[in-house]
Design a protein around this motif. Structure first.
Motif, PDB file in Angstrom:
ATOM      1  N   GLU A 193       1.070  -1.148   0.119  1.00 53.67           N
ATOM      2  CA  GLU A 193      -0.014  -0.092  -0.117  1.00 53.67           C
ATOM      3  C   GLU A 193       0.912   1.218   0.197  1.00 53.67           C
ATOM      4  O   GLU A 193       1.527   1.529   1.044  1.00 53.67           O
ATOM      5  N   GLY A 194       0.938   2.169  -1.170  1.00 56.97           N
ATOM      6  CA  GLY A 194       1.674   3.196  -1.078  1.00 56.97           C
ATOM      7  C   GLY A 194       1.428   3.747  -2.408  1.00 56.97           C
ATOM      8  O   GLY A 194       1.046   3.328  -3.473  1.00 56.97           O
ATOM      9  N   ASP A 195       2.244   5.072  -2.488  1.00 55.31           N
ATOM     10  CA  ASP A 195       1.897   5.820  -3.542  1.00 55.31           C
ATOM     11  C   ASP A 195       3.119   6.202  -4.559  1.00 55.31           C
ATOM     12  O   ASP A 195       4.220   6.072  -3.977  1.00 55.31           O
ATOM     13  N   LEU A 196       2.822   6.510  -5.647  1.00 54.84           N
ATOM     14  CA  LEU A 196       3.939   6.557  -6.815  1.00 54.84           C
ATOM     15  C   LEU A 196       4.681   7.902  -6.287  1.00 54.84           C
ATOM     16  O   LEU A 196       5.860   7.920  -6.725  1.00 54.84           O
ATOM     17  N   ASN A 197       3.877   8.825  -5.559  1.00 58.59           N
ATOM     18  CA  ASN A 197       5.012   9.905  -5.230  1.00 58.59           C
ATOM     19  C   ASN A 197       5.817   9.766  -4.052  1.00 58.59           C
ATOM     20  O   ASN A 197       6.441  10.942  -3.639  1.00 58.59           O
ATOM     21  N   ASP A 198       5.903   8.513  -3.510  1.00 59.35           N
ATOM     22  CA  ASP A 198       6.536   8.475  -2.148  1.00 59.35           C
ATOM     23  C   ASP A 198       7.788   7.695  -2.751  1.00 59.35           C
ATOM     24  O   ASP A 198       7.962   6.570  -2.859  1.00 59.35           O
ATOM     25  N   VAL A 199       8.718   8.718  -3.179  1.00 55.74           N
ATOM     26  CA  VAL A 199       9.961   8.076  -3.900  1.00 55.74           C
ATOM     27  C   VAL A 199      10.945   7.023  -2.999  1.00 55.74           C
ATOM     28  O   VAL A 199      11.565   6.189  -3.433  1.00 55.74           O
ATOM     29  N   ALA A 221      -1.103   2.230 -12.635  1.00 58.69           N
ATOM     30  CA  ALA A 221      -1.713   3.054 -11.698  1.00 58.69           C
ATOM     31  C   ALA A 221      -1.755   4.358 -12.266  1.00 58.69           C
ATOM     32  O   ALA A 221      -0.542   5.020 -13.219  1.00 58.69           O
ATOM     33  N   ALA A 222      -3.064   5.006 -12.275  1.00 55.66           N
ATOM     34  CA  ALA A 222      -3.204   6.342 -12.653  1.00 55.66           C
ATOM     35  C   ALA A 222      -4.526   6.894 -12.354  1.00 55.66           C
ATOM     36  O   ALA A 222      -5.215   6.265 -11.453  1.00 55.66           O
ATOM     37  N   GLN A 223      -4.647   8.231 -12.446  1.00 59.50           N
ATOM     38  CA  GLN A 223      -5.969   8.751 -12.236  1.00 59.50           C
ATOM     39  C   GLN A 223      -6.698   8.575 -13.325  1.00 59.50           C
ATOM     40  O   GLN A 223      -6.570   9.142 -14.522  1.00 59.50           O
ATOM     41  N   ALA A 224      -7.842   7.597 -13.435  1.00 62.18           N
ATOM     42  CA  ALA A 224      -8.669   7.383 -14.674  1.00 62.18           C
ATOM     43  C   ALA A 224     -10.043   8.174 -14.629  1.00 62.18           C
ATOM     44  O   ALA A 224      -9.998   9.018 -13.880  1.00 62.18           O
ATOM     45  N   GLY A 225     -10.750   7.950 -15.608  1.00 64.56           N
ATOM     46  CA  GLY A 225     -11.896   8.693 -15.711  1.00 64.56           C
ATOM     47  C   GLY A 225     -11.552   9.866 -16.830  1.00 64.56           C
ATOM     48  O   GLY A 225     -10.826  10.880 -16.511  1.00 64.56           O
ATOM     49  N   VAL A 226     -12.414  10.168 -17.663  1.00 66.71           N
ATOM     50  CA  VAL A 226     -12.383  10.990 -18.674  1.00 66.71           C
ATOM     51  C   VAL A 226     -12.944  12.347 -18.145  1.00 66.71           C
ATOM     52  O   VAL A 226     -12.463  13.435 -17.990  1.00 66.71           O
ATOM     53  N   ARG A 227     -14.346  12.362 -17.481  1.00 64.59           N
ATOM     54  CA  ARG A 227     -15.039  13.373 -17.067  1.00 64.59           C
ATOM     55  C   ARG A 227     -14.768  13.975 -15.845  1.00 64.59           C
ATOM     56  O   ARG A 227     -14.924  15.128 -15.577  1.00 64.59           O
ATOM     57  N   SER A 231      -5.451  16.013  -9.457  1.00 73.50           N
ATOM     58  CA  SER A 231      -5.217  14.520  -9.108  1.00 73.50           C
ATOM     59  C   SER A 231      -4.487  13.745 -10.461  1.00 73.50           C
ATOM     60  O   SER A 231      -3.660  12.966 -10.362  1.00 73.50           O
ATOM     61  N   TYR A 232      -4.934  14.228 -11.740  1.00 71.66           N
ATOM     62  CA  TYR A 232      -4.398  13.840 -12.774  1.00 71.66           C
ATOM     63  C   TYR A 232      -2.905  14.154 -12.858  1.00 71.66           C
ATOM     64  O   TYR A 232      -2.303  13.618 -13.459  1.00 71.66           O
ATOM     65  N   VAL A 233      -2.565  15.233 -12.574  1.00 69.86           N
ATOM     66  CA  VAL A 233      -1.288  15.751 -12.635  1.00 69.86           C
ATOM     67  C   VAL A 233      -0.345  14.926 -11.777  1.00 69.86           C
ATOM     68  O   VAL A 233       0.601  14.649 -11.874  1.00 69.86           O
ATOM     69  N   ARG A 234      -0.928  14.789 -10.231  1.00 72.35           N
ATOM     70  CA  ARG A 234      -0.154  14.149  -9.397  1.00 72.35           C
ATOM     71  C   ARG A 234       0.119  12.657  -9.825  1.00 72.35           C
ATOM     72  O   ARG A 234       1.158  12.243  -9.321  1.00 72.35           O
ATOM     73  N   TYR A 292      -7.352  14.522 -18.754  1.00 72.67           N
ATOM     74  CA  TYR A 292      -7.183  13.001 -18.738  1.00 72.67           C
ATOM     75  C   TYR A 292      -6.377  12.704 -19.794  1.00 72.67           C
ATOM     76  O   TYR A 292      -5.136  12.030 -19.869  1.00 72.67           O
ATOM     77  N   ALA A 293      -6.991  12.955 -21.252  1.00 72.23           N
ATOM     78  CA  ALA A 293      -6.275  12.604 -22.269  1.00 72.23           C
ATOM     79  C   ALA A 293      -5.009  13.352 -22.460  1.00 72.23           C
ATOM     80  O   ALA A 293      -3.860  12.643 -23.055  1.00 72.23           O
ATOM     81  N   ALA A 294      -4.851  14.650 -22.016  1.00 70.43           N
ATOM     82  CA  ALA A 294      -3.696  15.378 -22.208  1.00 70.43           C
ATOM     83  C   ALA A 294      -2.643  14.876 -21.258  1.00 70.43           C
ATOM     84  O   ALA A 294      -1.539  14.858 -21.772  1.00 70.43           O
ATOM     85  N   THR A 295      -2.997  14.471 -20.057  1.00 69.49           N
ATOM     86  CA  THR A 295      -1.967  13.721 -19.143  1.00 69.49           C
ATOM     87  C   THR A 295      -1.346  12.293 -19.918  1.00 69.49           C
ATOM     88  O   THR A 295      -0.160  12.084 -19.643  1.00 69.49           O
TER      89      THR A 295
END
Ligand SMILES: O=C(O)[C@H]1O[C@H](OP(=O)(O)OP(=O)(O)OC[C@H]2O[C@@H](n3ccc(=O)[nH]c3=O)[C@H](O)[C@@H]2O)[C@H](O)[C@@H](O)[C@H]1O
Length: 433
Positions: free
Chosen positions: A150-156, A175-181, A189-192, A244-247
């Protein structure tokens, strides 16, 4: 009582020799100045010491509380990691699957484990959709000997630790923030996840020795407003319709950089609206099923000029085959310790079904399998990031990965509905009106 002038410590040690016997007025003046300077200096020293001890106390408290609350670390934890990552036979892959408690992550992890590869999962169990479904997937994985951290991609620090403990041959980055709308509600959350998290992961991968090969989830949404059908990998992808698409598009550029500079082997997979058992509750086929069973209305979007929206819905088992084919053909990264030693593969593939189906047809298939009529509310597609249709050209994936989708929407939804009813029951805990 000693005066300040009796202070035995000169402000600059060894620079001035204080002569107490010298009573010349100029010297007295000089001496007073000097004393007040040294007092100031002492106060400054005192304040610095105080600040330093406060800071070290804070970091002690921080690291102490991290140690107490962290869900990872320790000898037992490392042992679990190593066991989970161990391939049978040893020549097989050892894969870090990020987003392992997600929909695609769970299926890919199980398929890898089943054929003997070692798998370690990573997931942050965020609450974008019901985390209890993610926990249930984790239990499923655990029953098959797959350990999910259990951990986050931002925990280097955590990412680094995973690579210190295990020599991963491959990373399957899902792992990603999914969902278009949803990108309009929570853009950060998409940038993170999709930008910052991706860069963190690539940083650790590029420094690993040996470097793993990376396969990761891009998206059909990168084709955006492209009108040429079917979508081929070489088509333009510079008109995203959602953040979402842009990220995801940015991810393709970022991974290219890591391939170019550090020699990381990269494969990006453009998934086309993946569906199936253990799926994502935020997606249309899933939320429609829930609402239909609960007797609630569903909103069906329609495009301009009353044209139905269509998607190249792709069944999860086909996607899993595409993922495994990508891992098996990825080729090696060439760098080590952050240094490139030669050119490494950089690939992008569409993983679709090649037969788009309209959203109203999706609804009628669900009605048939659920044996319940939907209460449809048809509205014009809001300008919230959606695209009118998707359609994959899969000839590259077919020739290079041996990818060959075999499940049509009828068959795939039947399997989904069967799973849904066994998991939630008929009413999803609520009475049908
Ligand atoms: O291929 C991808 O890369 C993406 O696929 C998926 O996006 P989409 O293709 O948009 O799937 P999904 O939301 O199921 O909507 C399906 C259809 O139903 C329509 N739709 C949706 C909701 C609704 O209430 N009504 C409706 O008509 C809607 O207008 C659309 O026409 C993933 O979510 C995304 O994470 C990404 O992976």
């Amino acid at each position: 009582m000693p005066s300040l002038e009796d202070d035995p410590f000169p402000s600059t040690p060894g620079k001035f020799k204080i002569d107490h016997r010298n009573h010349h007025p100029m010297n007295r003046h000089f001496h007073r100045c000097f004393s007040s300077t040294s007092t100031l200096f002492l106060w400054a020293l005192f304040l610095i010491a105080l600040t330093a001890s406060y800071l070290s106390f804070q970091s002690f408290v921080d690291s102490g509380s991290r140690y107490l609350t962290a869900s990872w670390g320790g000898i037992q934890w490392e042992k679990q990691l190593r066991n989970s990552a161990l391939p049978h036979p040893p020549s097989s892959l050892s894969v870090l699957v990020t987003g392992a408690a997600g929909f695609v992550g769970t299926h890919v992890s199980l398929a890898l484990k089943k054929r003997g590869d070692g798998v370690v999962g990573l997931d942050n169990f965020n609450s974008y959709y019901d985390p209890s479904l993610k926990k249930a997937r984790k239990s499923l994985l655990s029953n098959h000997g797959i350990f999910v951290v259990e951990g986050d991609l931002n925990d280097v620090v955590l990412l680094q630790k995973l690579f210190d403990v295990v020599v991963f041959t491959h990373v399957m980055h899902l792992a990603a923030q999914a969902g278009v709308r949803y990108a309009m509600e929570n853009p950060n959350s998409y940038v993170r996840s999709n930008i910052a998290g991706l860069v963190n992961l690539l940083e650790v991968c590029k420094s690993a020795n040996p470097q793993p090969a990376v396969v990761w989830a891009s998206s059909s949404s990168v084709y955006g407003l492209n009108e040429k059908v079917p979508f081929s990998e070489s088509d333009r992808t510079d008109q995203p319709a959602s953040l979402y698409a842009a990220t995801k598009k940015a991810g393709e550029e970022i991974t290219h950089t890591y391939n170019h500079i550090y020699g990381l082997s990269i494969t990006g997979l453009r998934f086309f609206t993946v569906y199936g058992p253990w799926g994502r509750p935020d997606m249309a086929y899933f939320s429609f099923t829930r609402n239909i069973l609960q007797g609630k209305p569903i909103t069906v979007y329609r495009g301009k000029n009353r044209v139905d929206l269509a998607r190249d819905f792709t069944y999860i088992d086909d996607i899993v085959k595409g993922c495994l084919g990508s891992l098996d053909t990825s080729g090696k990264s060439t760098g080590s310790g952050g240094k490139k030693k030669g050119a490494a593969p950089y690939r992008i593939f569409n993983l679709g079904n090649t037969s788009p189906v309209t959203v109203p047809t999706l609804v009628s298939i669900l009605e048939k399998h659920l044996k319940v009529k939907a209460k449809k509310k048809v509205v014009e597609m809001p300008g919230n990031g959606d695209v009118p249709f998707t359609h994959a050209n899969i000839s590259s994936a077919r020739s290079q990965l041996g990818y060959k989708p075999t499940t049509d929407l009828q068959t795939g939804l039947k399997k989904f509905v069967k799973w849904y009813l066994s998991y939630y029951g008929y009413n999803h805990g609520k009475p049908v009106n």
